[in-house]
Design a protein around this motif. Sequence first.
Motif, mmCIF file in Angstrom:
data_model
loop_
_atom_site.group_PDB
_atom_site.id
_atom_site.type_symbol
_atom_site.label_atom_id
_atom_site.label_comp_id
_atom_site.label_asym_id
_atom_site.label_seq_id
_atom_site.Cartn_x
_atom_site.Cartn_y
_atom_site.Cartn_z
ATOM 1 N N VAL A 211 0.839 -1.207 0.000
ATOM 2 C CA VAL A 211 0.000 0.000 0.000
ATOM 3 C C VAL A 211 0.873 1.254 0.000
ATOM 4 O O VAL A 211 0.677 2.167 -0.804
ATOM 5 C CB VAL A 211 -0.969 -0.001 1.206
ATOM 6 N N GLY A 212 1.862 1.290 0.890
ATOM 7 C CA GLY A 212 2.753 2.447 0.954
ATOM 8 C C GLY A 212 3.529 2.651 -0.334
ATOM 9 O O GLY A 212 3.643 3.774 -0.832
ATOM 10 N N GLY A 213 4.068 1.577 -0.887
ATOM 11 C CA GLY A 213 4.838 1.676 -2.132
ATOM 12 C C GLY A 213 3.989 2.145 -3.302
ATOM 13 O O GLY A 213 4.439 2.933 -4.136
ATOM 14 N N THR A 214 2.741 1.676 -3.355
ATOM 15 C CA THR A 214 1.841 2.107 -4.423
ATOM 16 C C THR A 214 1.523 3.595 -4.287
ATOM 17 O O THR A 214 1.567 4.344 -5.273
ATOM 18 C CB THR A 214 0.533 1.279 -4.395
ATOM 19 N N CYS A 215 1.236 4.036 -3.074
ATOM 20 C CA CYS A 215 0.919 5.455 -2.848
ATOM 21 C C CYS A 215 2.127 6.351 -3.099
ATOM 22 O O CYS A 215 2.012 7.385 -3.777
ATOM 23 C CB CYS A 215 0.401 5.652 -1.424
ATOM 24 N N ILE A 216 3.276 5.972 -2.579
ATOM 25 C CA ILE A 216 4.485 6.780 -2.777
ATOM 26 C C ILE A 216 4.883 6.782 -4.250
ATOM 27 O O ILE A 216 5.256 7.817 -4.801
ATOM 28 C CB ILE A 216 5.633 6.275 -1.871
ATOM 29 N N GLY A 217 4.791 5.616 -4.902
ATOM 30 C CA GLY A 217 5.103 5.543 -6.330
ATOM 31 C C GLY A 217 4.188 6.432 -7.150
ATOM 32 O O GLY A 217 4.631 7.124 -8.075
ATOM 33 N N THR A 218 2.902 6.439 -6.814
ATOM 34 C CA THR A 218 1.945 7.273 -7.541
ATOM 35 C C THR A 218 2.219 8.752 -7.293
ATOM 36 O O THR A 218 2.137 9.572 -8.209
ATOM 37 C CB THR A 218 0.505 6.901 -7.143
ATOM 38 N N ASN A 219 2.586 9.099 -6.065
ATOM 39 C CA ASN A 219 2.952 10.484 -5.767
ATOM 40 C C ASN A 219 4.148 10.914 -6.623
ATOM 41 O O ASN A 219 4.156 12.007 -7.200
ATOM 42 C CB ASN A 219 3.268 10.627 -4.278
ATOM 43 N N HIS A 220 5.158 10.058 -6.716
ATOM 44 C CA HIS A 220 6.322 10.356 -7.565
ATOM 45 C C HIS A 220 5.918 10.455 -9.031
ATOM 46 O O HIS A 220 6.401 11.320 -9.759
ATOM 47 C CB HIS A 220 7.395 9.273 -7.413
ATOM 48 N N LEU A 221 5.034 9.556 -9.466
ATOM 49 C CA LEU A 221 4.611 9.555 -10.867
ATOM 50 C C LEU A 221 3.896 10.857 -11.220
ATOM 51 O O LEU A 221 4.167 11.450 -12.280
ATOM 52 C CB LEU A 221 3.707 8.360 -11.153
ATOM 53 N N VAL A 222 3.015 11.311 -10.367
ATOM 54 C CA VAL A 222 2.310 12.577 -10.611
ATOM 55 C C VAL A 222 3.312 13.721 -10.693
ATOM 56 O O VAL A 222 3.245 14.557 -11.597
ATOM 57 C CB VAL A 222 1.249 12.835 -9.514
#
Length: 128
Positions: free
Chosen positions: A78-89
């Motif tokens: 969950v954390g990796g998906t959220c942090i990855g998405t934040n970086h992607l944006v």
Amino acid sequence: MNKFLKIMFVLVIVAMTGATLLQLFFPDYMGRHSSYGVAYGWQREIAFWNIAMIIILLAVNIKYDWFYLQAVLLALIVGGTCIGTNHLVRFIVHQSFINGVGALENYLLVLGWFLGWLIELKTRNIKV
């Protein structure tokens, strides 16, 4: 715990230790290479969070417990998906190379945690 997960935990512990040292002792360097800029207090908070995560990762790696392993894997996914998405944006909006790397890194880790979990389920003969 399967060898794949053990190796993943060790790699992440090493990476987080390096990131912690950089965030604590070289915040200017980290800020210059990020689209977020230098924010000393925030960078210290990231380092402190990394230290807390390292303790959890060490504990689950040293003493195997199926329940806590699943909880840690779920938190990492969950954390990796959220942090990855934040970086992607941030990468899409600002074309920041380091954020693109951060997104890719986090998504690859999520994939690794998921695969490690599946391997563990298979070794325990648990059907998904």
